[in-house]
Design a protein around this motif. Structure first.
Motif, PDB file in Angstrom:
ATOM      1  N   PHE A   1       3.018   4.321  -1.699  1.00  0.00           N
ATOM      2  CA  PHE A   1       3.377   4.831  -3.023  1.00  0.00           C
ATOM      3  C   PHE A   1       4.096   5.865  -3.101  1.00  0.00           C
ATOM      4  O   PHE A   1       4.481   6.505  -1.906  1.00  0.00           O
ATOM      5  CB  PHE A   1       1.837   4.998  -3.786  1.00  0.00           C
ATOM      6  CG  PHE A   1       1.052   6.068  -3.019  1.00  0.00           C
ATOM      7  CD1 PHE A   1       1.094   7.567  -3.625  1.00  0.00           C
ATOM      8  CD2 PHE A   1       0.554   6.136  -1.655  1.00  0.00           C
ATOM      9  CE1 PHE A   1       0.600   8.606  -2.723  1.00  0.00           C
ATOM     10  CE2 PHE A   1      -0.270   7.138  -1.242  1.00  0.00           C
ATOM     11  CZ  PHE A   1      -0.248   8.305  -1.650  1.00  0.00           C
TER      12      PHE A   1
ATOM     13  N   GLU B   1       0.853  -1.133  -0.110  1.00  0.00           N
ATOM     14  CA  GLU B   1       0.104   0.220   0.048  1.00  0.00           C
ATOM     15  C   GLU B   1       0.842   1.110   0.035  1.00  0.00           C
ATOM     16  O   GLU B   1       0.427   2.261   0.227  1.00  0.00           O
ATOM     17  CB  GLU B   1      -0.786  -0.052   1.135  1.00  0.00           C
ATOM     18  CG  GLU B   1      -2.114  -0.974   1.163  1.00  0.00           C
ATOM     19  CD  GLU B   1      -1.889  -2.436   1.200  1.00  0.00           C
ATOM     20  OE1 GLU B   1      -2.382  -3.345   0.460  1.00  0.00           O
ATOM     21  OE2 GLU B   1      -0.968  -2.755   2.051  1.00  0.00           O
TER      22      GLU B   1
ATOM     23  N   TYR C   1      -1.592   4.256   1.084  1.00  0.00           N
ATOM     24  CA  TYR C   1      -3.105   4.629   0.784  1.00  0.00           C
ATOM     25  C   TYR C   1      -3.674   3.995   1.645  1.00  0.00           C
ATOM     26  O   TYR C   1      -5.019   4.236   1.770  1.00  0.00           O
ATOM     27  CB  TYR C   1      -3.316   4.569  -0.546  1.00  0.00           C
ATOM     28  CG  TYR C   1      -3.310   3.236  -1.271  1.00  0.00           C
ATOM     29  CD1 TYR C   1      -4.320   2.309  -1.003  1.00  0.00           C
ATOM     30  CD2 TYR C   1      -2.045   2.783  -1.881  1.00  0.00           C
ATOM     31  CE1 TYR C   1      -3.997   0.867  -1.343  1.00  0.00           C
ATOM     32  CE2 TYR C   1      -2.060   1.446  -2.528  1.00  0.00           C
ATOM     33  CZ  TYR C   1      -2.993   0.457  -2.270  1.00  0.00           C
ATOM     34  OH  TYR C   1      -3.102  -0.553  -2.659  1.00  0.00           O
TER      35      TYR C   1
ATOM     36  N   TYR D   1      -4.259  11.637  -5.719  1.00  0.00           N
ATOM     37  CA  TYR D   1      -3.397  10.729  -6.176  1.00  0.00           C
ATOM     38  C   TYR D   1      -4.192   9.639  -6.582  1.00  0.00           C
ATOM     39  O   TYR D   1      -5.165   9.234  -6.266  1.00  0.00           O
ATOM     40  CB  TYR D   1      -2.500  10.544  -4.832  1.00  0.00           C
ATOM     41  CG  TYR D   1      -1.522  11.302  -4.420  1.00  0.00           C
ATOM     42  CD1 TYR D   1      -0.367  11.428  -5.025  1.00  0.00           C
ATOM     43  CD2 TYR D   1      -1.743  12.076  -3.122  1.00  0.00           C
ATOM     44  CE1 TYR D   1       0.503  12.365  -4.421  1.00  0.00           C
ATOM     45  CE2 TYR D   1      -0.708  13.143  -2.700  1.00  0.00           C
ATOM     46  CZ  TYR D   1       0.373  13.078  -3.380  1.00  0.00           C
ATOM     47  OH  TYR D   1       1.410  14.025  -3.085  1.00  0.00           O
TER      48      TYR D   1
ATOM     49  N   THR E   1      -4.823   6.474  -6.385  1.00  0.00           N
ATOM     50  CA  THR E   1      -4.822   5.293  -5.389  1.00  0.00           C
ATOM     51  C   THR E   1      -6.030   4.752  -5.200  1.00  0.00           C
ATOM     52  O   THR E   1      -7.112   5.803  -5.435  1.00  0.00           O
ATOM     53  CB  THR E   1      -3.875   5.567  -4.023  1.00  0.00           C
ATOM     54  OG1 THR E   1      -4.815   6.648  -3.432  1.00  0.00           O
ATOM     55  CG2 THR E   1      -2.602   6.199  -4.171  1.00  0.00           C
TER      56      THR E   1
ATOM     57  N   ARG F   1      -3.566   9.693   1.701  1.00  0.00           N
ATOM     58  CA  ARG F   1      -2.156   9.615   1.677  1.00  0.00           C
ATOM     59  C   ARG F   1      -1.826   9.514   3.313  1.00  0.00           C
ATOM     60  O   ARG F   1      -2.037  10.816   3.992  1.00  0.00           O
ATOM     61  CB  ARG F   1      -1.608  10.955   1.118  1.00  0.00           C
ATOM     62  CG  ARG F   1      -0.225  11.008   1.054  1.00  0.00           C
ATOM     63  CD  ARG F   1       0.506  12.073   0.412  1.00  0.00           C
ATOM     64  NE  ARG F   1       0.004  13.281   0.844  1.00  0.00           N
ATOM     65  CZ  ARG F   1       0.603  14.154   1.571  1.00  0.00           C
ATOM     66  NH1 ARG F   1       1.846  13.629   2.349  1.00  0.00           N
ATOM     67  NH2 ARG F   1       0.125  15.392   1.862  1.00  0.00           N
TER      68      ARG F   1
END
Length: 137
Positions: free
Chosen positions: A62, A60, A72, A113, A115, A120
């Motif tokens: 990024f 998870e 995420y 983002y 995701t 975040r």
């Protein structure tokens, strides 16, 4: 088994380095771009540096280019605590270890983002340890 929520402040000071104590127990922040896990792509489990509780997984993680490791989603719904943080004249959501209530960082939403969650989790490297291992998605 240790109940980490009952550990006295003096014991935390003995268990952690001054830098770790500042972030984990005083809700500090490491300077951007200085953490060991910001650009790490190693597969594994991220655990709380204070107590060893699983908090995040590499699956998870990024690259957000924000200066801190980004995820995420936490490793599980009960692995972290989220609470409103109105310090510094702004509203944020603080992320804490569910096992010992140490400060990990903050979570932000709606930043765009790409995701699955549009979240975040901006986490201090110093608040984690990476256990290198194969992780299932």
């Amino acid at each position: 088994m240790t109940d980490f929520k009952l550990i006295a402040d003096d014991e935390w000071r003995q268990r952690l380095s001054p830098e770790e104590y500042h972030v984990l127990r005083q809700a500090g922040t490491e300077p951007p771009g200085t953490g060991e896990y910001e650009n790490t792509t190693t597969e594994g489990i991220y655990t709380c540096r204070a107590c060893g509780h699983e908090i995040f997984r590499s699956t998870e993680k990024f690259s957000s280019h924000c200066g801190w490791p980004s995820f995420y989603s936490p490793a599980g719904n009960d692995n972290v605590i989220e609470r409103v943080d109105n310090s510094l004249g702004m509203r944020r959501v603080e992320v804490l270890c569910a096992n010992c209530e140490s400060h990990l960082g903050h979570v932000f939403e709606g930043e765009g983002y790409q995701t699955p969650t549009d979240l975040r989790y901006c986490i201090n490297s110093i608040s984690m340890k990476l256990e290198e291992k194969s992780v299932d998605k």
